[in-house]
Design a protein around this motif. Structure first.
Motif, PDB file in Angstrom:
ATOM      1  N   LYS A 247       9.586   4.188   2.103  1.00 16.63           N
ATOM      2  CA  LYS A 247       9.330   2.507   1.714  1.00 16.63           C
ATOM      3  C   LYS A 247      10.139   1.286   2.012  1.00 16.63           C
ATOM      4  O   LYS A 247      10.773   1.357   1.812  1.00 16.63           O
ATOM      5  N   THR A 265       4.538  -7.590   1.622  1.00 16.97           N
ATOM      6  CA  THR A 265       4.065  -6.411   2.747  1.00 16.97           C
ATOM      7  C   THR A 265       5.168  -5.156   3.008  1.00 16.97           C
ATOM      8  O   THR A 265       6.380  -5.264   3.285  1.00 16.97           O
ATOM      9  N   THR A 285      -2.584  -3.720  -5.465  1.00  9.13           N
ATOM     10  CA  THR A 285      -2.116  -3.025  -3.845  1.00  9.13           C
ATOM     11  C   THR A 285      -3.230  -2.496  -2.988  1.00  9.13           C
ATOM     12  O   THR A 285      -4.023  -1.634  -3.207  1.00  9.13           O
ATOM     13  N   VAL A 286      -3.296  -3.309  -1.875  1.00 11.64           N
ATOM     14  CA  VAL A 286      -3.922  -2.874  -0.548  1.00 11.64           C
ATOM     15  C   VAL A 286      -3.408  -2.226   0.121  1.00 11.64           C
ATOM     16  O   VAL A 286      -2.077  -2.754   0.795  1.00 11.64           O
ATOM     17  N   PHE A 287      -4.341  -1.209  -0.029  1.00 19.27           N
ATOM     18  CA  PHE A 287      -3.796   0.025   1.432  1.00 19.27           C
ATOM     19  C   PHE A 287      -5.102  -0.244   2.235  1.00 19.27           C
ATOM     20  O   PHE A 287      -5.561   0.630   2.144  1.00 19.27           O
ATOM     21  N   SER A 288      -3.589   0.066   3.656  1.00 15.09           N
ATOM     22  CA  SER A 288      -4.612   1.016   5.003  1.00 15.09           C
ATOM     23  C   SER A 288      -3.342   1.961   6.299  1.00 15.09           C
ATOM     24  O   SER A 288      -2.493   1.653   5.966  1.00 15.09           O
ATOM     25  N   THR A 314      -8.947   1.820   3.868  1.00 18.63           N
ATOM     26  CA  THR A 314      -8.671   1.640   3.761  1.00 18.63           C
ATOM     27  C   THR A 314      -8.895   1.696   1.762  1.00 18.63           C
ATOM     28  O   THR A 314     -10.328   1.753   1.323  1.00 18.63           O
ATOM     29  N   VAL A 316      -8.124   0.584  -2.269  1.00 20.17           N
ATOM     30  CA  VAL A 316      -7.365  -0.464  -3.382  1.00 20.17           C
ATOM     31  C   VAL A 316      -7.071   0.470  -4.467  1.00 20.17           C
ATOM     32  O   VAL A 316      -7.239   0.921  -5.205  1.00 20.17           O
ATOM     33  N   HIS A 325       0.132   9.878  -4.131  1.00 20.99           N
ATOM     34  CA  HIS A 325      -0.011   9.732  -2.879  1.00 20.99           C
ATOM     35  C   HIS A 325       0.358  11.321  -2.796  1.00 20.99           C
ATOM     36  O   HIS A 325       1.656  12.125  -3.037  1.00 20.99           O
ATOM     37  N   LEU A 334       1.692   4.621   6.163  1.00 23.02           N
ATOM     38  CA  LEU A 334       0.468   3.707   4.902  1.00 23.02           C
ATOM     39  C   LEU A 334       1.442   1.841   4.889  1.00 23.02           C
ATOM     40  O   LEU A 334       2.386   2.041   4.919  1.00 23.02           O
ATOM     41  N   SER A 336       0.411  -1.769   3.292  1.00 26.90           N
ATOM     42  CA  SER A 336       0.178  -1.847   2.463  1.00 26.90           C
ATOM     43  C   SER A 336       0.185  -3.411   2.059  1.00 26.90           C
ATOM     44  O   SER A 336       1.619  -3.519   2.404  1.00 26.90           O
ATOM     45  N   SER A 338       0.593  -7.282  -1.304  1.00 26.64           N
ATOM     46  CA  SER A 338       0.476  -7.242  -2.984  1.00 26.64           C
ATOM     47  C   SER A 338       0.378  -9.082  -3.125  1.00 26.64           C
ATOM     48  O   SER A 338       1.294  -8.981  -2.560  1.00 26.64           O
TER      49      SER A 338
END
Length: 356
Positions: A247, A265, A285-288, A314, A316, A325, A334, A336, A338
């Protein structure tokens, strides 16, 4: 609320009369609400949620047939958290939506105090112009619109472009700091050539006379090709985090801090066969999903949910909710974001790994 079961009814009546009296003076007793104000751990209205892109794409394209980008100003479908309907929030502090620009369209220039990110979900070749410079956007790119900078979007390609907008709108609302202006023209005048910011600031170098005037990164487009290459280089070092895989955090090259002052980000690689350990943190946290497919176990015990996700989806994860994960069938990548930078500056951010 204070416990009333063993209190004499006469005392209760006296207290009620007192509360009514001080209420007329715009006062309230803290002891009646303290338990709800200062709680042992986060208890958010934000709920875990998953949006599958293949199920949403027709709705996105239908919006393009119903309203133009200029008429809408920003033709976006808001990703509304199911725990906060009607509030235009994906977490308690952040907004997210999917924006569509069709070939030949321009989304008119404006500026606002809210900071924004664009994460490109579908298509290549549209542009955004920020503070006098245009950048061409491609899938997987992370693009910044700093606070109070003029910006407009356009699509000179021959296919639709969709990207995720992430903004700190709820945070700015909470601080009563929302300001906004529009330009008379749809497009702002350009003052620098395309790629100038990346060339000037994005190669581990800075102009010798550079002064830090804003906490936002001077690089406003972080191309996915560079990010993906960095992840592959790290893969060869075999430095796998048991919770995150590999990450990386996007940073401001002038300060080493987060690329945006209010939104953190990140990009992470989950290798084939990855089974993550439990992780939770105080930043929702938002994940795409950029590449691959897999699933995330959200929560624990009998209430745990399984989110099966694939490319362009997407999801969250709320504050302090444990999650794991998994990428059993192949590599997955991914993106993400926040509000971690804000929490860290205020000394509030926490994380927990495994069963701790």
């Amino acid at each position: 609320m204070t416990q009333h079961s063993a209190i004499d009814p006469a005392v209760m009546q006296q207290r009620k009369a007192y509360y009514d009296k001080i209420g007329s003076r715009k006062l309230a007793p803290l002891w009646e609400v303290l338990h709800a104000l200062v709680i042992p751990q986060p208890k958010s209205a934000c709920q875990p949620a998953l949006w599958r892109y293949d199920e949403l794409r027709d709705d996105i394209m239908e919006a393009g047939r119903l309203i133009t980008a200029k008429e809408a100003e920003r033709r976006v479908l808001i990703l509304e958290n199911p725990g906060m309907p009607g509030q235009s929030r994906i977490t308690t502090s952040l907004y997210a939506g999917l924006q569509l620009i069709l070939p030949g369209e321009v989304a008119p220039a404006h500026r606002h105090t809210q900071s924004a990110l664009r994460f490109i979900v579908e298509g290549n070749g549209a542009y955004t112009a920020v503070d006098g410079e245009k950048t061409i956007m491609r899938e997987g790119d992370f693009v910044i619109t700093p606070s109070w900078t003029w910006h407009d979007h356009g699509n000179d390609s021959d296919h639709p472009m969709v990207w995720m907008d992430g903004l700190d709108i709820p945070l700015v609302q909470a601080l009563d700091c929302s300001f906004m202006e529009r330009l008379p023209e749809d497009s702002q005048p350009l003052a620098r050539p395309t790629g100038d910011a990346l060339a000037r600031y994005g190669a581990g170098l800075l102009p010798v006379d550079h002064e830090v005037r804003t906490p936002t990164s001077p690089v406003f487009n972080y191309p996915y090709s560079r990010t993906r290459e960095a992840l592959e280089t790290m893969r060869r070092a075999d430095e796998w985090d048991p919770c995150h895989g590999l990450k990386l955090q996007y940073v401001n090259p002038a300060t080493g801090q987060s690329a945006m002052p209010t939104i953190g980000t990140y990009m992470q690689l989950l290798p084939k066969g990855f089974t993550g350990e439990a992780y939770r943190s105080s930043d929702a946290t938002v994940f795409s999903v950029v590449e691959g497919k897999g699933h995330t176990m959200v929560g624990e015990g009998s209430t745990a949910e399984r989110f099966d996700w694939g490319r362009r989806d997407t999801f969250v994860i709320p504050s302090w909710v444990p999650h794991r994960h998994h990428a059993p069938d192949g590599d997955a990548v991914l993106f993400s974001f926040s509000d971690r930078p804000v929490q860290k500056v205020l000394g509030l951010w926490r994380e927990s790994r495994g069963n701790r």
